[in-house]
Design an enzyme around this catalytic site. Structure first.
Site: not given
Length: 203
Positions: A79, A94, A108-109
């Site tokens: 983050e 991410d 990452w979806e």
């Protein structure tokens, strides 16, 4: 979990030949391979039933968390802000890793296709602003998508837009890529991966 495809959309300035990229790429691939379900099994098996309503049975956020935990073990940060000096930020990445002064970012979806577009656009902006050397979006194949939360962003759904990102202007150096992942197997003998409670997560 297995990596079934890589799509390099932008590769300028020799980034793909650098030792830093080779390290980042190897670490991302290792973290993907280490994602397993059930945890500790050494393989990634998705629950899949045989009934008429057996599609989209599994959640996605726990899968992302497992991946990020593996990257954290390899000293990737989580983050990380896009740029703390921008008045309006497109959001955090991410995972981010700085290797010999070069910054590598991963998304990452876990959202729908609109979320995938935001992730890609955010990484293009970071390349334009020279804030990173490479950005990678990890997302499921169409085959895997069928067993995850309905409408989760997936590679096949983004294919029509690849020429748009390939032609992004204002980037002098950098790499932009998509890594496509997939389950190792399907089984009715493994537990579901938990879903969230917002949006389309329960569908």
């Amino acid at each position: 979990m297995k990596l079934v495809g890589k799509e390099i959309l932008i590769d300028l300035g020799g980034i793909s030949d650098s030792v830093e990229w080779k390290q980042a790429e190897q670490e991302i691939e290792l973290a993907i391979r280490q994602v397993d379900w059930p945890v500790g099994s050494g393989s990634f098996s998705l629950f899949a039933g045989n009934g008429p309503n057996s599609r989209h049975e599994n959640g996605v956020v726990p899968i992302k968390e497992m991946f990020l935990e593996r990257l954290a073990d390899l000293d990737w940060g989580r983050e990380i802000p896009f740029d703390p000096y921008l008045e309006i930020s497109p959001g955090d990445f991410d995972a981010t890793h700085r290797i010999n002064g070069k910054v590598f970012c991963v998304e990452w979806e876990t959202g729908n296709v609109s979320s995938s577009h935001r992730s890609m656009n955010k990484m293009v902006l970071a390349l334009i602003y020279r804030l990173m050397a490479a950005g990678i979006l990890v997302l499921p194949s169409r085959k895997m998508y069928q067993h995850l939360t309905d409408r989760i962003g997936n590679f096949d759904e983004l294919k029509p837009y690849l020429p748009l990102w390939r032609r992004a202007e204002g980037i002098e150096s950098g790499l932009l890529a998509m890594f496509v992942v997939e389950h190792d197997s399907l089984s009715e003998a493994v537990p579901h991966i938990a879903k969230g409670t917002d949006g389309r997560a329960l569908r």
